[in-house]
Design a protein around this motif. Structure first.
Motif, PDB file in Angstrom:
ATOM      1  N   ARG A   6      38.453  36.881  44.011  1.00  0.00           N
ATOM      2  CA  ARG A   6      38.813  37.346  42.675  1.00  0.00           C
ATOM      3  C   ARG A   6      40.332  37.243  42.545  1.00  0.00           C
ATOM      4  N   HIS A   7      40.766  36.559  41.528  1.00  0.00           N
ATOM      5  CA  HIS A   7      42.199  36.360  41.283  1.00  0.00           C
ATOM      6  C   HIS A   7      42.888  35.788  42.520  1.00  0.00           C
ATOM      7  N   ARG A   8      42.223  34.797  43.119  1.00  0.00           N
ATOM      8  CA  ARG A   8      42.748  34.043  44.260  1.00  0.00           C
ATOM      9  C   ARG A   8      42.898  34.857  45.537  1.00  0.00           C
ATOM     10  N   GLN A   9      42.209  35.983  45.631  1.00  0.00           N
ATOM     11  CA  GLN A   9      42.240  36.785  46.840  1.00  0.00           C
ATOM     12  C   GLN A   9      40.819  37.152  47.234  1.00  0.00           C
ATOM     13  N   VAL A  10      40.569  37.229  48.519  1.00  0.00           N
ATOM     14  CA  VAL A  10      39.272  37.666  49.013  1.00  0.00           C
ATOM     15  C   VAL A  10      39.252  39.186  48.976  1.00  0.00           C
ATOM     16  N   VAL A  11      38.261  39.735  48.261  1.00  0.00           N
ATOM     17  CA  VAL A  11      38.142  41.188  48.109  1.00  0.00           C
ATOM     18  C   VAL A  11      36.698  41.603  48.366  1.00  0.00           C
ATOM     19  N   ALA A  12      36.521  42.879  48.679  1.00  0.00           N
ATOM     20  CA  ALA A  12      35.178  43.420  48.873  1.00  0.00           C
ATOM     21  C   ALA A  12      34.450  43.461  47.535  1.00  0.00           C
ATOM     22  N   ASP A  13      33.161  43.204  47.577  1.00  0.00           N
ATOM     23  CA  ASP A  13      32.334  43.200  46.372  1.00  0.00           C
ATOM     24  C   ASP A  13      31.358  44.369  46.446  1.00  0.00           C
ATOM     25  N   GLY A 111      25.829  31.651  42.076  1.00  0.00           N
ATOM     26  CA  GLY A 111      24.923  30.521  42.275  1.00  0.00           C
ATOM     27  C   GLY A 111      25.552  29.455  43.162  1.00  0.00           C
ATOM     28  N   ASP A 112      25.299  28.214  42.817  1.00  0.00           N
ATOM     29  CA  ASP A 112      25.745  27.080  43.617  1.00  0.00           C
ATOM     30  C   ASP A 112      27.177  26.695  43.225  1.00  0.00           C
ATOM     31  N   VAL A 113      28.129  27.471  43.730  1.00  0.00           N
ATOM     32  CA  VAL A 113      29.544  27.272  43.414  1.00  0.00           C
ATOM     33  C   VAL A 113      30.256  26.857  44.697  1.00  0.00           C
ATOM     34  N   LEU A 114      31.048  25.802  44.596  1.00  0.00           N
ATOM     35  CA  LEU A 114      31.776  25.284  45.750  1.00  0.00           C
ATOM     36  C   LEU A 114      33.252  25.686  45.691  1.00  0.00           C
ATOM     37  N   ARG A 115      33.873  25.773  46.841  1.00  0.00           N
ATOM     38  CA  ARG A 115      35.303  26.083  46.894  1.00  0.00           C
ATOM     39  C   ARG A 115      36.126  25.065  46.116  1.00  0.00           C
ATOM     40  N   ASP A 116      35.676  23.829  46.094  1.00  0.00           N
ATOM     41  CA  ASP A 116      36.396  22.778  45.371  1.00  0.00           C
ATOM     42  C   ASP A 116      36.449  23.029  43.871  1.00  0.00           C
ATOM     43  N   LEU A 118      37.062  26.017  42.426  1.00  0.00           N
ATOM     44  CA  LEU A 118      37.799  27.236  42.094  1.00  0.00           C
ATOM     45  C   LEU A 118      38.883  27.016  41.039  1.00  0.00           C
ATOM     46  N   PHE A 119      39.631  25.934  41.136  1.00  0.00           N
ATOM     47  CA  PHE A 119      40.675  25.661  40.155  1.00  0.00           C
ATOM     48  C   PHE A 119      40.087  25.494  38.759  1.00  0.00           C
ATOM     49  N   LEU A 121      37.153  26.582  37.682  1.00  0.00           N
ATOM     50  CA  LEU A 121      36.577  27.857  37.246  1.00  0.00           C
ATOM     51  C   LEU A 121      37.668  28.758  36.662  1.00  0.00           C
ATOM     52  N   ALA A 122      38.788  28.846  37.351  1.00  0.00           N
ATOM     53  CA  ALA A 122      39.890  29.683  36.878  1.00  0.00           C
ATOM     54  C   ALA A 122      40.452  29.167  35.555  1.00  0.00           C
ATOM     55  N   SER A 123      40.522  27.859  35.395  1.00  0.00           N
ATOM     56  CA  SER A 123      41.088  27.306  34.156  1.00  0.00           C
ATOM     57  C   SER A 123      40.188  27.560  32.957  1.00  0.00           C
ATOM     58  N   CYS A 124      38.922  27.853  33.189  1.00  0.00           N
ATOM     59  CA  CYS A 124      37.985  28.166  32.093  1.00  0.00           C
ATOM     60  C   CYS A 124      37.847  29.661  31.851  1.00  0.00           C
ATOM     61  N   GLY A 125      38.475  30.470  32.685  1.00  0.00           N
ATOM     62  CA  GLY A 125      38.452  31.912  32.448  1.00  0.00           C
ATOM     63  C   GLY A 125      37.761  32.758  33.476  1.00  0.00           C
ATOM     64  N   PHE A 126      37.205  32.144  34.525  1.00  0.00           N
ATOM     65  CA  PHE A 126      36.563  32.952  35.567  1.00  0.00           C
ATOM     66  C   PHE A 126      37.623  33.666  36.383  1.00  0.00           C
ATOM     67  N   ASP A 127      37.280  34.882  36.812  1.00  0.00           N
ATOM     68  CA  ASP A 127      38.185  35.643  37.675  1.00  0.00           C
ATOM     69  C   ASP A 127      38.110  35.164  39.103  1.00  0.00           C
TER      70      ASP A 127
END
Length: 127
Positions: A6-13, A111-116, A118-119, A121-127
């Motif tokens: 979340r916001h480019r940091q690994v956090v507990a969910d 779902g089926d989201v890859l690390r590749d 992330l950029f 996803l963030a540019s479209c508004g995902f946290d």
């Protein structure tokens, strides 16, 4: 406890992602933070709003965000499910949530989201 980015940091969910049983029903625990499918939100909205804990809704890639637009004040999280990493409809849902519906809460990809991705996803508004 699981971890998310979340916001480019690994956090507990601390959110529980509740999935439907074989008959399509979703068992809602009496407390805790939960993310439920849109169908469960529509069927059990009153119970979810009145329970202890925060509520979130997940939209599948074929579901229109207008279906929750009137309920955004009751939600803390909106999750968008990517059934396959090649399915780009989730990006459009994110843009609609941020730009058309003014969603300022947490927007997460599941779902089926890859690390590749992330950029993008963030540019479209995902946290």
């Amino acid at each position: 406890m699981a971890a998310i980015i979340r916001h480019r940091q690994v956090v507990a969910d601390n959110w529980q992602l509740l999935k439907p049983a074989g008959d399509g029903s979703v068992a809602i625990p009496p407390q805790g933070d939960v993310i439920v499918p849109l169908s469960a939100w529509r069927e059990q909205r009153a119970a979810l709003v009145g329970r202890a804990g925060k509520s979130g809704v997940w939209l599948d890639s074929h579901e229109d965000p207008v279906l929750i637009a009137g309920d955004l004040n009751h939600l803390e999280v909106v999750a968008v499910n990517f059934p396959q990493f090649t399915d780009g409809r989730g990006y459009s849902i994110a843009r609609l949530m941020r730009e058309r519906y003014g969603w300022r809460g947490e927007l997460r990809a599941i779902g089926d989201v890859l690390r590749d991705q992330l950029f993008y996803l963030a540019s479209c508004g995902f946290d």
